[in-house]
Motif scaffolding. Structure first.
Motif, PDB file in Angstrom:
ATOM      1  N   ARG A  68       1.158  -1.340   0.145  1.00  0.00           N
ATOM      2  CA  ARG A  68      -0.278   0.425  -0.102  1.00  0.00           C
ATOM      3  C   ARG A  68       0.882   1.674  -0.217  1.00  0.00           C
ATOM      4  NH1 ARG A  68      -5.151   1.893   1.956  1.00  0.00           N
ATOM      5  NH2 ARG A  68      -4.275   4.835   2.940  1.00  0.00           N
ATOM      6  N   ARG A  69       1.906   1.407   0.828  1.00  0.00           N
ATOM      7  CA  ARG A  69       2.849   2.480   1.109  1.00  0.00           C
ATOM      8  C   ARG A  69       3.308   2.631   0.051  1.00  0.00           C
ATOM      9  NH1 ARG A  69       7.987   0.731   0.706  1.00  0.00           N
ATOM     10  NH2 ARG A  69       8.484  -1.379   1.699  1.00  0.00           N
ATOM     11  N   VAL A 110       0.635   3.887  -2.592  1.00  0.00           N
ATOM     12  CA  VAL A 110       0.370   5.848  -2.043  1.00  0.00           C
ATOM     13  C   VAL A 110       1.449   6.249  -2.611  1.00  0.00           C
ATOM     14  CG1 VAL A 110      -0.371   6.957  -0.325  1.00  0.00           C
ATOM     15  CG2 VAL A 110      -1.237   5.269  -0.536  1.00  0.00           C
TER      16      VAL A 110
END
Length: 168
Positions: free
Chosen positions: A137-138, A141
């Motif tokens: 996810r990081r 993003v």
């Protein structure tokens, strides 16, 4: 035509610089919060600021001309050539979008979408990353934020240079 290409390349360079600055600030912040030096970071913070850029470029070079760098220095040089060269040249697409779509924000949004789609497609195909739906996810993003910074800076630079040119 040449003036518009040059305007796009300059805009792309401005966007690349903004993206590079944001990546540097991210590295520094990450290292600071962990009490380490930036040279000690042992995780990928952004695929656009990683060895995956060199993997993608080397894969393409191997297929097109049968050559890829073999030394650490060669890979480092290739990273910077790709980072600045690709980022600068892609800025010309925004100029085309300005002619096609008119005033901002439409060209900027379209340019952001195209930049993001390229990153999500090129890294898995050429750069040996997982497909985007398997990215942490990081990393996903960060990719969206970084390409937003890039697209915004390209749009701002290309709009500003267009105004300068028309004032002459």
């Amino acid at each position: 035509m040449l003036r518009e290409i040059a305007r796009g390349v300059v805009g792309g360079a401005v966007g690349t610089g903004a993206m590079a600055l944001a990546a540097d600030l991210r590295r520094r912040r990450y290292a600071h919060h962990r009490g380490i030096d930036t040279s000690e970071i042992d995780v990928i913070l952004d695929y656009d600021d990683s060895e995956h850029v060199v993997i993608a470029a080397s894969t393409l070079l191997r297929h097109v001309i049968g050559w890829a760098p073999r030394t650490a220095e060669g890979r480092h040089a290739l990273f910077w050539v790709v980072h600045w060269g690709y980022g600068s040249v892609v800025g010309t697409a925004h100029v085309g979008l300005q002619h096609l779509l008119g005033r901002e924000p439409a060209p900027g949004f379209a340019f952001f979408a195209g930049s993001q789609v390229m990153a999500l497609g090129l890294f898995p195909v050429l750069g040996d990353t997982p497909p985007p739906w398997r990215w942490e996810r990081r990393l996903l993003v960060t990719s969206f934020v970084q390409h937003g910074i890039y697209a915004g800076a390209v749009a701002a630079a290309n709009t500003a240079t267009a105004r300068l040119i028309t004032r002459r």
